[in-house]
Motif scaffolding. Sequence first.
Motif, short mmCIF file in Angstrom:
data_model
loop_
_atom_site.label_atom_id
_atom_site.label_comp_id
_atom_site.label_asym_id
_atom_site.label_seq_id
_atom_site.Cartn_x
_atom_site.Cartn_y
_atom_site.Cartn_z
N LEU A 129 3.62 -13.27 -0.48
CA LEU A 129 2.66 -12.28 -0.50
C LEU A 129 2.16 -11.91 0.86
N CYS A 130 2.27 -10.70 1.11
CA CYS A 130 1.91 -10.02 2.51
C CYS A 130 0.57 -9.27 2.21
N TYR A 131 -0.58 -9.55 2.96
CA TYR A 131 -1.72 -8.95 2.63
C TYR A 131 -1.78 -7.98 3.69
N TYR A 155 13.81 -14.76 -1.77
CA TYR A 155 12.55 -14.66 -2.51
C TYR A 155 12.09 -13.30 -2.84
N ASP A 156 11.04 -13.30 -3.82
CA ASP A 156 10.34 -12.18 -4.22
C ASP A 156 9.19 -11.84 -3.34
N VAL A 157 9.08 -10.73 -2.81
CA VAL A 157 8.07 -10.33 -1.74
C VAL A 157 7.27 -9.26 -2.34
N TYR A 158 5.74 -9.58 -2.33
CA TYR A 158 4.78 -8.68 -2.86
C TYR A 158 3.87 -8.15 -1.45
N LEU A 159 3.49 -6.95 -1.68
CA LEU A 159 2.64 -6.32 -0.92
C LEU A 159 1.25 -6.09 -1.63
N LEU A 160 0.23 -6.53 -0.86
CA LEU A 160 -1.03 -6.07 -1.41
C LEU A 160 -1.76 -5.32 -0.26
N TYR A 170 -7.08 -1.45 -4.52
CA TYR A 170 -6.02 -1.94 -4.09
C TYR A 170 -4.72 -1.66 -4.73
N GLN A 171 -3.82 -1.78 -4.08
CA GLN A 171 -2.34 -1.71 -4.93
C GLN A 171 -1.54 -2.90 -4.42
N LEU A 172 -0.98 -3.43 -5.73
CA LEU A 172 0.11 -4.63 -5.61
C LEU A 172 1.45 -4.10 -6.07
N ALA A 173 2.39 -4.60 -5.36
CA ALA A 173 3.79 -3.95 -5.91
C ALA A 173 4.81 -4.96 -5.13
N ARG A 174 6.06 -5.33 -6.23
CA ARG A 174 7.00 -6.16 -5.47
C ARG A 174 7.98 -5.12 -4.66
N GLY A 178 13.52 -5.50 -5.21
CA GLY A 178 13.30 -4.02 -5.70
C GLY A 178 11.78 -3.53 -5.71
N LEU A 179 11.82 -2.29 -5.72
CA LEU A 179 10.32 -1.66 -5.58
C LEU A 179 9.83 -1.58 -7.13
N ASP A 180 8.95 -2.55 -7.59
CA ASP A 180 8.64 -2.31 -8.85
C ASP A 180 7.29 -2.95 -9.16
N GLN A 181 7.12 -3.02 -10.39
CA GLN A 181 5.76 -3.77 -10.71
C GLN A 181 4.29 -3.50 -10.06
N ALA A 182 4.34 -1.88 -9.69
CA ALA A 182 3.17 -1.70 -9.00
C ALA A 182 1.94 -1.55 -9.97
N VAL A 183 0.91 -1.75 -9.31
CA VAL A 183 -0.28 -1.56 -9.98
C VAL A 183 -1.29 -1.21 -9.10
#
Length: 222
Positions: A129-131, A155-160, A170-174, A178-183
């Motif tokens: 998780l990169c904040y 690894y799965d990498v998420y950006l917050l 805020y926005q969170l996404a993997r 791939g680029l998905d699971q955005a919210v």
Amino acid sequence: MEYRKDIWFSPRWVLACFYRRRGELGKDFQKHLDFKAMKEAWIVSVMMLGMMKRLGRGGWVQLVDQRKEATPDVRTGFLMNGPGESGKFRYQDVEVVTLTSHSTEPVEEFLKRTKLSRKKAYQADTIILCYVDKDLQTKKWTEIQQDLAATNASYDVYLLGRTDKDKHNYQLARVHPGLDQAVRFDIEEEIKKDYGFKNTLRLGARSMKPSMTTTDEHYRPF
């Protein structure tokens, strides 16, 4: 700090305790011995608010004693409710890294230099998780994903990242593989949702059957 392997905290309780501790310590907060651990727990709890909004169910956060375990930084968990999984508890290791507001380094280069460095090794299912502790233009997220693809990281990498400097949006996404699971979400709105849960979850040491407990002052993450 409350380091117990049978105790998990709701993300909104972690946030509430973080803000209370910050108020208690005032200007000395960032000098506190446990500040890094508290900030990482805050970051992961914000991530969990986004995941909970996307999934529509509650989740949990557990602090990890870095003096006894080198990795992960924090653990997260969900009570499963799918066919054949109802009542089971599934946890995930999370490694946290922060790109500060003072940094001019591109997000993707920062990740490759830190958590995705070949010198680092984690469990295969670990979340990175990169904040990004500054305003993040969402149009850049596709470019970040494309650049990280070349690393072939497992690894799965998420950006917050914060999307509005004047609000708690805020926005969170993997962003890898791939680029998905955005919210997108507002912290202040999400912490109002309790998902019918208490502030803490205790897992039985032998049966691993979860049982809800009511939080008292003894069960504060910090």
